[in-house]
Design a protein around this motif. Structure first.
Motif, PDB file in Angstrom:
ATOM      1  N   THR A  91       2.256   7.396  -0.557  1.00 56.40           N
ATOM      2  CA  THR A  91       2.972   8.379   0.251  1.00 56.40           C
ATOM      3  C   THR A  91       3.309   7.764   1.603  1.00 56.40           C
ATOM      4  OG1 THR A  91       1.709  10.136  -0.821  1.00 56.40           O
ATOM      5  CG2 THR A  91       2.870  10.708   1.202  1.00 56.40           C
ATOM      6  N   ARG A  92       4.546   7.989   2.037  1.00 60.54           N
ATOM      7  CA  ARG A  92       4.980   7.482   3.348  1.00 60.54           C
ATOM      8  C   ARG A  92       4.523   8.416   4.462  1.00 60.54           C
ATOM      9  NH1 ARG A  92      10.683   4.733   4.284  1.00 60.54           N
ATOM     10  NH2 ARG A  92      10.501   3.056   2.791  1.00 60.54           N
ATOM     11  N   TRP A  93       4.045   7.834   5.534  1.00 63.78           N
ATOM     12  CA  TRP A  93       3.699   8.544   6.754  1.00 63.78           C
ATOM     13  C   TRP A  93       4.471   7.886   7.880  1.00 63.78           C
ATOM     14  CZ3 TRP A  93      -1.099  11.641   7.703  1.00 63.78           C
ATOM     15  CH2 TRP A  93      -1.623  12.170   6.509  1.00 63.78           C
ATOM     16  N   ALA A 117       0.161   9.496  12.765  1.00 65.19           N
ATOM     17  CA  ALA A 117       1.391   9.640  11.972  1.00 65.19           C
ATOM     18  C   ALA A 117       1.286  10.865  11.071  1.00 65.19           C
ATOM     19  CB  ALA A 117       1.627   8.383  11.138  1.00 65.19           C
ATOM     20  N   ARG A 118       2.407  11.337  10.596  1.00 63.53           N
ATOM     21  CA  ARG A 118       2.457  12.542   9.749  1.00 63.53           C
ATOM     22  C   ARG A 118       3.096  12.222   8.402  1.00 63.53           C
ATOM     23  NH1 ARG A 118      -1.335  14.483  11.894  1.00 63.53           N
ATOM     24  NH2 ARG A 118      -1.187  15.250  14.007  1.00 63.53           N
ATOM     25  N   GLU A 119       2.628  12.914   7.386  1.00 66.81           N
ATOM     26  CA  GLU A 119       3.141  12.736   6.029  1.00 66.81           C
ATOM     27  C   GLU A 119       4.595  13.183   5.959  1.00 66.81           C
ATOM     28  OE1 GLU A 119       1.944  13.970   1.466  1.00 66.81           O
ATOM     29  OE2 GLU A 119       0.677  14.601   3.130  1.00 66.81           O
ATOM     30  N   LEU A 143      -7.279   9.547   7.983  1.00 64.36           N
ATOM     31  CA  LEU A 143      -5.840   9.299   8.069  1.00 64.36           C
ATOM     32  C   LEU A 143      -5.320   9.434   9.492  1.00 64.36           C
ATOM     33  CD1 LEU A 143      -4.544  10.964   4.796  1.00 64.36           C
ATOM     34  CD2 LEU A 143      -4.745   8.525   5.321  1.00 64.36           C
ATOM     35  N   ASP A 144      -5.831  10.384  10.248  1.00 68.14           N
ATOM     36  CA  ASP A 144      -5.404  10.529  11.631  1.00 68.14           C
ATOM     37  C   ASP A 144      -5.763   9.287  12.444  1.00 68.14           C
ATOM     38  OD1 ASP A 144      -4.201  12.151  13.730  1.00 68.14           O
ATOM     39  OD2 ASP A 144      -6.229  12.213  14.583  1.00 68.14           O
ATOM     40  N   GLU A 145      -6.966   8.763  12.229  1.00 63.19           N
ATOM     41  CA  GLU A 145      -7.391   7.566  12.958  1.00 63.19           C
ATOM     42  C   GLU A 145      -6.636   6.325  12.471  1.00 63.19           C
ATOM     43  OE1 GLU A 145     -11.626   7.283  12.522  1.00 63.19           O
ATOM     44  OE2 GLU A 145     -11.981   9.127  13.641  1.00 63.19           O
ATOM     45  N   ALA A 167       2.956   4.263   7.944  1.00 66.14           N
ATOM     46  CA  ALA A 167       1.906   3.951   6.983  1.00 66.14           C
ATOM     47  C   ALA A 167       2.325   4.292   5.560  1.00 66.14           C
ATOM     48  CB  ALA A 167       0.628   4.721   7.330  1.00 66.14           C
ATOM     49  N   LEU A 168       1.654   3.626   4.638  1.00 67.77           N
ATOM     50  CA  LEU A 168       1.699   3.966   3.225  1.00 67.77           C
ATOM     51  C   LEU A 168       0.276   4.359   2.852  1.00 67.77           C
ATOM     52  CD1 LEU A 168       3.840   0.985   1.896  1.00 67.77           C
ATOM     53  CD2 LEU A 168       4.566   3.376   2.135  1.00 67.77           C
ATOM     54  N   VAL A 169       0.121   5.518   2.219  1.00 68.34           N
ATOM     55  CA  VAL A 169      -1.202   6.054   1.913  1.00 68.34           C
ATOM     56  C   VAL A 169      -1.352   6.189   0.410  1.00 68.34           C
ATOM     57  CG1 VAL A 169      -2.758   8.025   2.212  1.00 68.34           C
ATOM     58  CG2 VAL A 169      -1.316   7.268   4.117  1.00 68.34           C
TER      59      VAL A 169
END
Length: 174
Positions: free
Chosen positions: A133-135, A118-120, A111-113, A142-144
């Motif tokens: 989840t939005r980041w 970005a942060r959750e 997720l970091d790469e 991002a959407l995760v």
């Protein structure tokens, strides 16, 4: 006195030479074509790589279906070494970057790469029956989606959340 006149001539000649050089450089600059527009990104066909990834990956590989032609695929790769990693990059109709990335790599590292740091946010969205989840980050948002079968899916890029959501809605896995 003769020495002073020689020094003045030398300084004057250097200034004149410098002026001629600047003038010639300016003329050359004016006649060399300049293209300050964004480069035209080449569209890539990702069908072969998608089929390969879907056969090789230990998880259902996601790719968009039904996006308009204004969405231009610009990069694709599947790496099965160490972590099964799928990447599909697009140039959206607004000129922004959107990517679909999946991997079996440890979630925090991947997720970091994938999100460029970005942060959750803790906010979630329901997209096609799945909870994303939005980041948010300085470079990418991002959407995760916490995946099944040990994978994580990320829709990320410089595009707005509306465009990221549109990409997430278009994703189909097989």
């Amino acid at each position: 006195m003769a020495g002073t006149n020689g020094k003045q001539k030398t300084a004057r000649d250097m200034i004149l030479s410098l002026g001629v050089i600047v003038l010639v450089a300016g003329v050359i600059y004016l006649f060399i074509p300049h293209d300050d527009s964004a480069p035209d990104l080449k569209r890539v066909d990702y069908r072969v790589e998608l089929l390969t990834a879907r056969r090789a990956a230990p998880y259902p590989v996601a790719a968009p279906q039904g996006l308009p032609d204004a969405w231009k695929a610009t990069s694709v790769r599947y790496r099965g070494d160490d972590f099964a990693t799928w990447h599909l990059g697009f140039h959206d109709p607004e000129g922004e970057y959107v990517a679909v990335q999946q991997s079996t790599q440890r979630r925090p590292v991947f997720l970091d790469e994938a999100t460029q740091g970005a942060r959750e946010t803790g906010r979630t969205e329901r997209i096609d029956g799945r909870t994303w989840t939005r980041w948010e980050g300085g470079r990418y948002d991002a959407l995760v989606l916490e995946g099944t079968e040990g994978s994580t899916t990320v829709v990320t890029g410089t595009a707005s959340f509306a465009q990221l959501t549109r990409m997430a809605e278009a994703l189909e896995t097989k």
